[in-house]
Design an enzyme around this catalytic site. Structure first.
Site, PDB file in Angstrom:
ATOM      1  N   SER A  83       3.121  20.746  12.844  1.00 28.08           N
ATOM      2  CA  SER A  83       3.930  21.658  13.652  1.00 28.08           C
ATOM      3  C   SER A  83       3.239  23.015  13.667  1.00 28.08           C
ATOM      4  CB  SER A  83       5.354  21.767  13.112  1.00 28.08           C
ATOM      5  OG  SER A  83       5.337  22.356  11.838  1.00 28.08           O
ATOM      6  N   ILE A  84       3.701  23.895  14.529  1.00 29.29           N
ATOM      7  CA  ILE A  84       3.023  25.174  14.775  1.00 29.29           C
ATOM      8  C   ILE A  84       2.876  26.015  13.509  1.00 29.29           C
ATOM      9  CG2 ILE A  84       3.240  27.361  16.067  1.00 29.29           C
ATOM     10  CD1 ILE A  84       4.607  25.113  18.164  1.00 29.29           C
TER      11      ILE A  84
END
Length: 197
Positions: free
Chosen positions: A10-11
């Protein structure tokens, strides 16, 4: 025959621990939410991989958004004579698996999906509880109460907004937005006071 890696985080996560120490010929890295339907690097990876290759993935939940996606991706790849190796689960799929292997894929995929939904549920509960206790989420305001006081002082002195923004160290856009919000709050407050009076 190539060993190809697919890494998805994820980011906010770091991908350095995924597939660490595994010799790979090519790695496709993606910083994107698992919920996202469009995953360009996964698409490139699937286009790149050839018959006889092995796709290495840290875990099942890194490859697919849900059990249905997981089954489809694994079936498509193994149908092209590509092996899929999930390192965390220590499972390899190569097509033509016996019913027990297929059942293992379904069980492990369902467990991963269930774990994700439980984590999300706990996060939602935690956020709701924190909000009840008055905790605020999101970024801290750029202009705090102290800066607001200084802005008002400078405005009363007749200073222009460009000089004020430079003086307190914010962009003009941030200053204008803050003043607009302040104006709106003032109007609401005045209206409420008039209604009470």
């Amino acid at each position: 025959m190539a060993d190809v890696g697919y890494v998805r985080v994820s980011i906010t996560q770091n991908d350095t621990r995924q597939l660490e120490g595994i010799p790979l010929d090519k790695v496709f890295r993606e910083k994107i939410s698992g919920k996202s339907i469009k995953r360009p690097e996964l698409e490139k990876c699937i286009d790149y991989i050839r018959e006889g290759d092995t796709l290495h993935v840290h875990s099942m939940d890194r490859l697919a958004r849900n059990l249905k996606d997981l089954q489809n991706i694994v079936d498509d790849l193994t149908g092209e004579d590509v092996k899929v190796f999930f390192h965390k689960e220590n499972l390899i799929f190569s097509g033509g698996e016996d019913p027990m292997s297929k059942l293992m894929l379904q069980i492990m995929g369902a467990v991963a999906e269930f774990e994700r939904s439980m984590i999300k549920e706990r996060q939602r509960e935690g956020i709701a509880l924190a909000k009840k206790k008055g905790k605020r989420f999101g970024p801290k305001p750029v202009i705090d109460d102290e800066k607001f006081k200084r802005i008002v002082e400078f405005l009363n002195m007749g200073m222009n907004k460009t000089d004020i923004s430079a003086k307190i160290g914010v962009s003009r856009q941030t200053l204008y937005k803050a003043l607009k919000n302040l104006k709106t709050e003032f109007k609401i407050k005045s209206k409420m006071e008039q209604e009470r009076g």
